[in-house]
Design an enzyme around this catalytic site. Sequence first.
Site, PDB file in Angstrom:
ATOM      1  N   THR A  14      40.208  50.080  50.197  1.00 23.41           N
ATOM      2  CA  THR A  14      38.953  49.457  50.660  1.00 23.41           C
ATOM      3  C   THR A  14      38.716  48.109  49.977  1.00 23.41           C
ATOM      4  OG1 THR A  14      37.580  50.637  49.051  1.00 23.41           O
ATOM      5  CG2 THR A  14      37.885  51.679  51.206  1.00 23.41           C
ATOM      6  N   ILE A  92      50.332  52.317  34.859  1.00 27.76           N
ATOM      7  CA  ILE A  92      50.254  51.467  33.668  1.00 27.76           C
ATOM      8  C   ILE A  92      51.442  50.512  33.712  1.00 27.76           C
ATOM      9  CG2 ILE A  92      50.385  51.456  31.148  1.00 27.76           C
ATOM     10  CD1 ILE A  92      49.141  54.289  31.264  1.00 27.76           C
ATOM     11  N   HIS A 107      37.813  47.709  37.744  1.00 25.59           N
ATOM     12  CA  HIS A 107      37.632  49.054  37.194  1.00 25.59           C
ATOM     13  C   HIS A 107      36.185  49.487  37.436  1.00 25.59           C
ATOM     14  CE1 HIS A 107      38.523  52.466  34.673  1.00 25.59           C
ATOM     15  NE2 HIS A 107      37.346  52.284  34.092  1.00 25.59           N
ATOM     16  N   GLU A 170      30.504  49.678  46.835  1.00 24.71           N
ATOM     17  CA  GLU A 170      29.867  48.529  47.507  1.00 24.71           C
ATOM     18  C   GLU A 170      29.779  47.343  46.553  1.00 24.71           C
ATOM     19  OE1 GLU A 170      26.227  50.186  49.053  1.00 24.71           O
ATOM     20  OE2 GLU A 170      27.320  51.335  50.573  1.00 24.71           O
TER      21      GLU A 170
HETATM   22  C1  GRF Z   1      38.332  51.360  42.974  1.00 23.02           C
HETATM   23  O1  GRF Z   1      37.209  52.122  42.640  1.00 23.02           O
HETATM   24  C2  GRF Z   1      38.812  50.569  41.799  1.00 23.02           C
HETATM   25  O2  GRF Z   1      37.789  50.189  40.933  1.00 23.02           O
HETATM   26  C3  GRF Z   1      39.735  51.533  41.105  1.00 23.02           C
HETATM   27  O3  GRF Z   1      40.373  52.217  42.152  1.00 23.02           O
HETATM   28  C4  GRF Z   1      39.530  52.248  43.292  1.00 23.02           C
HETATM   29  C5  GRF Z   1      40.337  51.733  44.460  1.00 23.02           C
HETATM   30  O4  GRF Z   1      39.722  51.974  45.690  1.00 23.02           O
HETATM   31  N1  GRF Z   1      40.617  50.838  40.198  1.00 23.02           N
HETATM   32  P1  GRF Z   1      40.332  51.376  47.029  1.00 23.02           P
HETATM   33  O5  GRF Z   1      41.768  51.848  47.159  1.00 23.02           O
HETATM   34  O6  GRF Z   1      40.253  49.878  46.944  1.00 23.02           O
HETATM   35  O7  GRF Z   1      39.487  51.928  48.128  1.00 23.02           O
END
Ligand code: GRF
Length: 188
Positions: A14, A92, A107, A170
């Site tokens: 997303t 990692i 993150h 969001e």
């Molecule tokens: C996000 O919440 C990001 O912060 C974390 O992994 C998730 C990825 O979501 N590192 P998406 O694949 O972009 O929907």
Amino acid sequence: MTKKIIVMFSGTGTNLKAICEYAKINSSYEVIATITNKADAGGIKIAENFNIPSHIVEHKNFSSREDFDSELVKIIKEYKPDLVVLAGFMRILTPLFTQNVKAVNIHPSLLPLFAGANAIKESFESKMKLGGITIHFVDDGVDSGNIIAQVAVEKLPNDTLQSYEQRIHEAEWELYPKTIDKILIGDI
Ligand code: GRF
């Protein structure tokens, strides 16, 4: 001149979608390729919808983290991107990668709190009234690189883990594309 980025992901993608949508409308960059370590990652379909090539590099096919990272670096170097953007890339990375590639990560917590894979649940279950998101440079630690941008997300009295998680995402879709833009135009 339009800058070039590569997005790396492991899951639904997303954030990849938000970045591609932003890049189409009003930004200084284009997504020239994506890399994923999961052959079934939802992000592959999203890249396809934007006509962006995806490279599937499955970590399970490599005998060491260094071998995996050197394959990633090889692909990245061929594209000569200005920046590599990790968006839910759940591996990692070793110094072999971090010393050769300028990369940022997103993150879902206010680092340095709740580093690691379960950030949203841990921050939701904590006593804190606020959670949030962090964008940081990538080093060879776990969510430990220098912080570039952060936004707080308030916990609401009736929040469930799902409703809190939705607002965290969001906030990510809003902040990540813009922050990448700022980095590439030299504002950060
Ligand atoms: C996000 O919440 C990001 O912060 C974390 O992994 C998730 C990825 O979501 N590192 P998406 O694949 O972009 O929907």
